[in-house]
Design an enzyme around this catalytic site. Structure first.
Site, PDB file in Angstrom:
ATOM      1  N   TRP A 130      28.444  73.725  64.659  1.00  0.00           N
ATOM      2  CA  TRP A 130      29.499  72.784  64.280  1.00  0.00           C
ATOM      3  C   TRP A 130      29.333  72.443  62.801  1.00  0.00           C
ATOM      4  CZ3 TRP A 130      28.925  66.939  64.586  1.00  0.00           C
ATOM      5  CH2 TRP A 130      30.153  66.305  64.319  1.00  0.00           C
ATOM      6  N   ASP A 211      22.781  67.920  71.435  1.00  0.00           N
ATOM      7  CA  ASP A 211      24.134  67.439  71.146  1.00  0.00           C
ATOM      8  C   ASP A 211      24.988  67.740  72.377  1.00  0.00           C
ATOM      9  OD1 ASP A 211      26.603  66.745  70.181  1.00  0.00           O
ATOM     10  OD2 ASP A 211      26.482  67.949  68.364  1.00  0.00           O
ATOM     11  N   LYS A 246      35.831  63.566  74.217  1.00  0.00           N
ATOM     12  CA  LYS A 246      36.561  64.633  74.911  1.00  0.00           C
ATOM     13  C   LYS A 246      36.778  64.321  76.379  1.00  0.00           C
ATOM     14  CE  LYS A 246      35.691  66.962  71.056  1.00  0.00           C
ATOM     15  NZ  LYS A 246      35.046  66.357  69.873  1.00  0.00           N
TER      16      LYS A 246
END
Length: 405
Positions: A130, A211, A246
């Protein structure tokens, strides 16, 4: 002379900058496949029924919007611990959970804490990773390197190379690991590979920093956090940054948490004091609304069941769009994209390059990252054919140009 004479303009953020370009594009049709947001079959950010009901319950109580404790409400933190680590570990006194400003805020809090230990020589992230991982840890003062993860020629996970790399790292190196649904590739280690990776990290005294931004988007809530529940059994230090953006579709509320496993209650007390000091200097206290919604859903049996079903529907739609994308490519005689079926989560490393991304943007109003990352969750039955036709066109044009050259 201006105060800011010595400051040079930085390049735009690969994701946020792409969204800005998309918003300024007046063409129709246009599609943003670069943004990391789940969209429903109509191309909209959904408002979950579980969230609406939780919000209604909060409205009816009409509680004042007072300052929260620096680490967030205990009920939110305890509910988050239970979701991440399961009932069997949620009462573990050596795990502390602190509310953070989304997953990004949790990563930055963890980075600042690790910097204060003065024992972490290096932070390593996957290649690719990311885009913000490097920025977060470099901004906290760390030297950041990459570990081998993805082979662009075979679209495969570089498992052996990763293990070899880990074994050469200095003690206490912090390894940033995507707990599931790797962003951007969509490629995850198998269960057996994860076990070897975690064993190697434990054996060589490395510090894993997980993460977890997509819990529930691969298999289910429990399985998607299995690496955390495996590593906790080693009773070695680790950190977890998790996000509710999300799986609750609460992007703008910035609800996340940082969880830390330490060796003793004495260590926990010291860590908590430093986290509070860091939080105080950055934003003093966390926001209330999004956190209360998440806490209400996680602690209410009926709302939790509704939320679980909604995440299952989102997960199922992403999987279906993966399959439909591969099928649409096959109809365009592009059989080399079958590997996309084996990826997981919202994203796919498509194998497309910068030239493809530029042509898709300029000729067709289709926005993907220059790395070729596509957000599968931004696809639907209305734009799928247009997207695959456009990709087929730019690939064939590049092939013809290469042959003529």
């Amino acid at each position: 002379m201006s105060l800011y004479t010595e400051i040079t303009k930085l390049p735009r953020d690969p994701i946020i900058g792409l969204t800005e370009l998309f918003k300024n594009d007046r063409r129709v049709p246009k599609y943003n496949l670069g943004v990391g947001v789940y969209l429903d079959e109509h191309g909209n950010v959904p408002v979950l029924e579980s969230v609406k009901r939780a919000a209604q319950l909060l409205y009816e109580k009409r509680e004042p919007c007072a300052y929260l404790p620096m680490g967030g409400l205990d009920s939110f933190c305890e509910a988050t611990k239970k979701l991440l680590f399961g009932p069997e570990h949620s009462s573990n006194a050596n795990i502390m959970t602190t509310q953070a400003l989304g997953g990004t805020g949790a990563l930055r809090l963890g980075a600042e804490l690790l910097q204060r230990t003065k024992k972490v020589p290096l932070v390593v992230i996957s290649e690719p990773s990311w885009e913000n991982h490097r920025n977060i840890f470099e901004s906290a003062g760390f030297k950041v390197k990459t570990y081998p993860y993805y082979d662009p020629n075979t679209n495969c996970f570089l498992f052996t190379q990763l293990l070899t790399f880990l074994k050469k790292l200095p003690k206490h190196t912090t390894v940033i690991l995507h707990a599931n649904c790797h962003n951007p590739t969509g490629i995850d280690p198998s269960e057996e590979q994860w076990q070897e990776i975690l064993d190697t990290i434990r054996k060589f005294d490395l510090i894993p920093f997980f993460d977890l931004a997509y819990q529930g988007f691969k298999n289910n809530f429990k399985d998607d956090a299995s690496v955390l529940r495996t590593y906790i059994k080693f009773e070695k230090p680790f950190l977890v940054a998790n996000s509710f953006s999300k799986n609750f579709s609460l992007y703008g509320e910035r609800v996340g948490a940082l969880s830390i496993f330490s060796g003793s209650l004495e260590e926990c007390t010291k860590i908590q004091s430093h986290l509070k000091n860091i939080i105080r200097s950055l934003y003093s206290t966390p926001p209330t609304y999004g956190q209360k919604i998440v806490e209400k859903v996680l602690s209410n049996e009926k709302l939790y069941a509704i939320w679980q079903s909604e995440v299952q529907l989102m997960r199922g739609r992403i999987t279906e769009m993966r399959n439909q994308l591969v099928k649409a490519f096959e109809e365009e005689n592009l059989t080399s994209f079958s590997f996309i079926k084996d990826q997981h989560g919202m994203f796919s490393y498509s194998g497309l390059g910068t030239m493809h991304a530029v042509q898709l943007r300029e000729k067709f109003g289709i926005y993907i990252l220059d790395s070729g990352r596509i957000c599968i969750a931004a696809l639907n039955k209305n734009n799928l054919k247009y997207v695959t036709n456009a990709i087929s066109t730019v690939i064939n044009e590049k092939t013809i140009q290469a042959k003529s050259f």
